[in-house]
Design a protein around this motif. Structure first.
Motif, short mmCIF file in Angstrom:
data_model
loop_
_atom_site.label_atom_id
_atom_site.label_comp_id
_atom_site.label_asym_id
_atom_site.label_seq_id
_atom_site.Cartn_x
_atom_site.Cartn_y
_atom_site.Cartn_z
N ARG A 156 43.32 13.12 36.02
CA ARG A 156 42.05 12.48 35.56
C ARG A 156 41.59 11.71 36.78
NH1 ARG A 156 43.40 8.84 31.07
NH2 ARG A 156 44.55 10.75 30.56
N PHE A 157 42.32 11.14 37.79
CA PHE A 157 41.60 10.62 39.05
C PHE A 157 40.99 11.74 39.72
CE2 PHE A 157 44.78 6.82 39.13
CZ PHE A 157 44.01 6.05 38.45
N ILE A 158 41.81 12.71 39.82
CA ILE A 158 41.32 13.67 40.72
C ILE A 158 39.87 14.11 40.40
CG2 ILE A 158 41.82 16.05 41.85
CD1 ILE A 158 44.75 15.30 41.38
N LEU A 159 39.73 14.34 39.12
CA LEU A 159 38.50 15.00 38.52
C LEU A 159 37.59 13.93 38.36
CD1 LEU A 159 39.93 17.42 35.84
CD2 LEU A 159 39.41 17.96 37.84
N HIS A 160 37.78 12.88 38.71
CA HIS A 160 36.76 11.63 38.31
C HIS A 160 36.13 11.49 39.94
CE1 HIS A 160 35.09 7.91 36.63
NE2 HIS A 160 35.57 7.43 37.77
N GLY A 161 34.98 11.86 40.00
CA GLY A 161 33.99 11.74 41.22
C GLY A 161 32.74 11.99 41.24
N GLY A 162 31.91 11.22 42.31
CA GLY A 162 30.63 11.29 42.25
C GLY A 162 30.13 12.63 42.99
N LYS A 163 28.94 12.65 43.16
CA LYS A 163 28.36 13.77 43.50
C LYS A 163 28.75 14.34 45.13
CE LYS A 163 23.93 16.22 44.08
NZ LYS A 163 22.45 15.93 44.32
N ALA A 164 28.77 13.30 45.76
CA ALA A 164 29.47 13.42 47.21
C ALA A 164 30.63 14.03 47.23
CB ALA A 164 29.17 12.03 47.90
N TYR A 165 31.81 13.46 46.27
CA TYR A 165 32.93 13.93 46.25
C TYR A 165 33.04 15.45 46.01
CZ TYR A 165 37.68 14.36 44.32
OH TYR A 165 38.93 14.60 43.84
N ALA A 186 36.22 -2.39 35.78
CA ALA A 186 35.85 -1.25 36.24
C ALA A 186 36.76 -0.14 36.18
CB ALA A 186 35.37 -1.41 37.64
N ALA A 187 37.82 -0.77 35.61
CA ALA A 187 39.22 0.35 35.64
C ALA A 187 38.90 1.61 35.18
CB ALA A 187 40.34 -0.57 34.93
N LEU A 188 39.73 2.52 35.36
CA LEU A 188 39.52 3.96 34.82
C LEU A 188 40.18 3.93 33.39
CD1 LEU A 188 40.11 5.92 38.09
CD2 LEU A 188 38.10 5.98 36.53
N PRO A 189 39.89 4.91 32.61
CA PRO A 189 40.57 4.85 31.38
C PRO A 189 41.90 5.63 31.57
CG PRO A 189 38.73 6.55 31.54
CD PRO A 189 38.58 5.83 32.76
N THR A 190 42.79 5.12 30.88
CA THR A 190 44.15 5.69 31.17
C THR A 190 44.48 6.27 30.16
OG1 THR A 190 45.00 3.55 30.38
CG2 THR A 190 44.82 3.83 32.71
N GLY A 213 55.41 8.13 30.90
CA GLY A 213 56.39 8.97 31.58
C GLY A 213 55.82 9.93 32.67
N PRO A 214 56.62 10.77 33.00
CA PRO A 214 56.28 11.70 34.16
C PRO A 214 54.93 12.46 33.75
CG PRO A 214 58.65 11.96 33.55
CD PRO A 214 57.89 10.93 32.58
N LEU A 215 55.01 12.69 32.56
CA LEU A 215 53.74 13.64 31.86
C LEU A 215 52.50 12.63 32.04
CD1 LEU A 215 53.57 16.77 30.93
CD2 LEU A 215 53.09 15.55 28.41
N GLY A 216 52.70 11.48 31.63
CA GLY A 216 51.42 10.68 31.76
C GLY A 216 51.08 10.38 33.23
N PHE A 217 51.89 10.49 34.22
CA PHE A 217 51.56 10.23 35.38
C PHE A 217 50.85 11.59 36.06
CE2 PHE A 217 53.21 11.29 39.88
CZ PHE A 217 52.40 10.32 40.46
N ILE A 218 51.27 12.75 35.55
CA ILE A 218 50.47 13.89 36.00
C ILE A 218 49.17 13.94 35.43
CG2 ILE A 218 50.45 16.28 36.09
CD1 ILE A 218 53.52 16.13 35.98
N THR A 219 48.99 13.71 34.15
CA THR A 219 47.60 13.73 33.34
C THR A 219 46.85 12.58 33.96
OG1 THR A 219 48.64 12.41 31.48
CG2 THR A 219 48.44 14.78 31.26
N THR A 220 47.37 11.49 34.31
CA THR A 220 46.52 10.42 34.93
C THR A 220 45.97 10.74 36.43
OG1 THR A 220 47.68 8.82 33.60
CG2 THR A 220 46.18 7.90 35.26
N SER A 221 46.91 11.43 37.11
CA SER A 221 46.92 11.74 38.20
C SER A 221 45.55 12.74 38.21
CB SER A 221 47.72 12.42 39.04
OG SER A 221 48.77 11.31 39.22
#
Lengths: 300, 421
Positions: free
Chosen positions: B12-21, B417-421, B2-10
């Motif tokens: 999660r993507f934003i918070l998932h990054g390496g050192k350079a990011y 390699a998919a991210l957890p959803t 749902g919309p909520l899942g969309f936001i939380t997944t987004s």
């Protein structure tokens, strides 16, 4: 369900907007009623006569308290059958700048930072009117200088003003008596009008304007010389607070050589009408078709 | 989902990054704070903290605004050649273009906002509760079309990302017309912005019918320059299959755009210098200086020479295919158009002012800091949106399987390699 995505986006945006709305409402709820009223006020030209009176009362109280004296703020409208016009005799002007300072005082212009609605340009006689050669900062011991003449410029009160056309919020307009005015409470400070004005007549309050209380002119008009807030545009209004009460603008009154003439263009017997009839007048930058009601002529 | 899942997944993507990011995001946030503090000063003391005055009443902020409108417009227009020349991943080109457009429009609106004397009264512009001077004021038009363009691009991007995340195919009947509409809208925002300037008879430097065409040409250079660099980064760091041929073709098209841009500039220079009327002085101030005032002269020659060198680099196939000269060309074009729209468009029109006075403007540190903060905000918006979009586009996000044609073969290898959803 093709529109689910839009619903989702709509929902998150709606939540976001609601949050902003709640925060803003909370902030405004904490304000005094006066601040709330000032923030949410309507466009001046959409006010009923009663609302106009209420706003004038609020401003009277506000300015009286700020400057520690009795202040009158009027919203006197234009009279029917009146179209104001101005004529300046270039052969008489001696460049003394008394008009500039009388204007500053009459119209409560900021002393710090300095704002002056009239700019007097010193021009070389052998070059004629050439803005590229003009010097607004001339400072000799005495005026007039033998090799120069003087061209005072303020708002030209155009019949087809560029400035009112470009204003995105309708904060500036031409009144029925021809005066181009600004609602300082509606101006958003985008300065589009300053880019549009071909005469440099519009001035911006870059900083907080300061007027010493002792020098305040307490006879004010809402669309004219009341104190301006920071971040808005201002300009000459032909002294709307005076001329709508049958008086001359301050610059006309102060001019020691009688170079400045003012009156009703619709009255055939007025001095301004006679000058237009008997002298040969011109306007600045006529090629731009702004059709100023501010004329220049050589009376001698 | 749902919309909520969309936001939380987004998120999660934003918070998932390496050192350079995180270093990158940290730098952007630091710049935003540094510039934000400067804006607090401006909000408290007024625009007097800038070097703008009555003589030069628009400057650095409005120059940046104009430049960024061009970037926003051109990013989307790239969809046309992407379609005509069969670059393959049209959807990726369109999506990235729209994301760049969103970021650029956000920066545009921020630059307008910081230039306002009374930002607290912005609501006076909103039709209905405010009092919009429509259709007389071109600025009112610009506010409308810019916001419309922002909403349009937000709608497309949100829809593509949301359906992509759900593993559904996007709704063709919604996206195709909207993308097609966004192309004339892109031309529209830049034309209307040019008309704000071109419509002022009191400013001869702007009051030329050539202005809108020049705006569009320079935008066709600067927008793709950003996209080109971006495509190369994505080519190397992700699995998005952007062909080299596509990148070379963009560079070639940019060479033509830069040629027309320089030609139109030459046409203006000829007209002004040969007829040598009182209008010439603004161009003289820009290119040679007037009465001992030369502040803009180095900028003017920098932008002309950058433009010419970039044109030559992109004209010859050998140099536009070489990775070093290609990116050098992008950098030169970016610099050229940035200076042209910033220093070269706004300041000369005000110098000398309408009554002949010369006030030489240079931005204050406050203006530069606020500008830096706005650019950082735009880059952050762009980074965040890419952070969400790229895993979906590359198929690292497993659910995307059915949506991205052309990457289907690679998907299996990366499913793990998919991210957890």
């Amino acid at each position: 369900m093709p529109d689910r995505a839009d619903d989702a986006a709509g929902l998150s945006r709606r939540n976001f907007l609601t949050a902003i709305g709640v925060a803003a409402a909370g902030y405004l709820a904490g304000c005094t009623p006066e601040v709330r009223e000032a923030f949410f006020q309507k466009h001046f030209r959409e006010l009923s006569p009663k609302e106009v009176e209420a706003r004038m009362a609020r401003l009277r109280a506000d300015y009286s308290q700020r400057f520690g004296q009795d202040v009158n703020v009027s919203a006197l409208p234009a009279q029917a059958g009146v179209l104001f016009g101005y004529a300046l005799d270039l052969s008489r002007c001696i460049g003394c700048r008394r008009c500039v300072y009388a204007c500053v005082k009459e119209n409560n212009q900021s002393r710090d930072p300095q704002i002056q609605w009239i700019r007097v340009l010193e021009m070389e006689k052998d070059k004629g009117i050439d803005f590229e050669e003009a010097n607004p900062y001339y400072d000799p011991e005495t005026v007039p200088d033998a090799d120069h003449f003087y061209l005072p410029v303020a708002c030209q009160q155009c019949r087809t003003p560029q400035c009112t056309k470009v204003c995105p919020v309708g904060a500036t307009w031409q009144e029925p008596d021809g005066i181009v005015v600004i609602d300082y409470d509606w101006c958003i400070g985008c300065r589009c009008c300053m880019a549009a004005c071909p005469y440099g007549a519009r001035h911006f309050n870059w900083g907080e304007p300061h007027i010493p209380a002792a020098e305040l002119n307490p006879n004010m008009h809402y669309l004219g010389n009341r104190p301006r807030p920071r971040g808005v545009v201002e300009k000459c209004t032909f002294c709307v607070q005076r001329v709508r009460n049958g008086r001359y603008p301050a610059c006309v009154e102060i001019c020691p050589v009688g170079a400045r003439k003012f009156g009703n263009l619709l009255d055939r017997e007025s001095e301004i009408s006679r000058i237009l009839r008997d002298k040969r007048v011109f306007v600045l930058k006529a090629e731009l078709k702004t059709e100023p009601k501010f004329y220049y002529f050589y009376g001698l | 989902m749902g919309p909520l899942g969309f936001i939380t997944t987004s998120v999660r993507f934003i918070l998932h990054g390496g050192k350079a990011y995180w270093v990158w995001v940290g730098c952007l946030l630091a710049l935003m704070i540094w510039g934000g503090l400067a804006y607090i000063d401006q909000f408290r003391y007024g625009l007097i903290v800038t070097n703008m005055r009555d003589q030069v009443s628009w400057a650095f902020y409005i120059g940046n605004f104009t430049f960024l409108v061009g970037v926003a417009a051109a990013a989307v227009i790239l969809v046309i050649p992407a379609y005509i020349y069969h670059w393959g991943p049209i959807k990726e080109v369109a999506l990235l273009g729209e994301i760049l457009a969103i970021s650029a429009i956000v920066m545009c609106l921020l630059f307008v906002a910081v230039d306002m004397g009374r930002p607290d009264r912005f609501w006076h512009l909103i039709p209905g509760i405010g009092h919009m001077n429509f259709p007389s004021s071109v600025l009112a038009w610009d506010v409308l079309v810019l916001n419309l363009y922002l909403v349009l691009n937000l709608t497309i991007v949100t829809h593509l990302l949301y359906t992509g995340m759900q593993g559904r195919h996007y709704n063709q009947r919604l996206v195709v017309p909207l993308v097609l509409f966004s192309i004339p809208a892109a031309v529209g925002i830049h034309t209307v912005t040019a008309f704000i300037y071109a419509g002022l008879p009191g400013r001869p430097y702007w009051n030329a019918s050539i202005l809108a065409p020049r705006f569009l040409c320079s935008a066709f250079c600067s927008g793709p320059a950003v996209m080109l660099v971006l495509f190369q980064i994505l080519q190397r760091t992700t699995k998005i299959a952007i062909k080299d041929a596509a990148i070379w073709k963009i560079a070639e098209l940019m060479a033509y755009a830069m040629f027309v841009n320089l030609f139109l500039l030459g046409a203006e220079i000829f007209k002004e210098y040969y007829s040598a009327t009182e209008h010439l002085i603004h161009l003289q101030y820009l290119f040679t200086g007037v009465r001992g005032h030369h502040a803009l002269v180095p900028y003017a020659w920098t932008y002309v020479s950058c433009g010419i060198v970039a044109f030559l680099l992109f004209l010859f196939p050998a140099t536009r295919r070489n990775v070093v000269t290609l990116n050098l060309g992008c950098l030169l074009i970016y610099a050229s158009v940035y200076i042209e729209k910033g220093m070269g468009l706004v300041m000369p029109a005000f110098t000398p002012d309408v009554l002949g006075e010369i006030y030489e403007y240079t931005p204050t540190l406050h203006e530069l800091r606020i500008g830096a903060a706005i650019f950082s905000t735009g880059f952050l918006v762009f980074t965040i949106l890419c952070r969400i979009a790229i895993p979906i586009m590359t198929g690292e996000f497993a659910a995307v399987r059915a949506v991205v044609p052309g990457t289907a073969g690679k998907l299996e290898a990366h499913a793990g390699a998919a991210l957890p959803t």
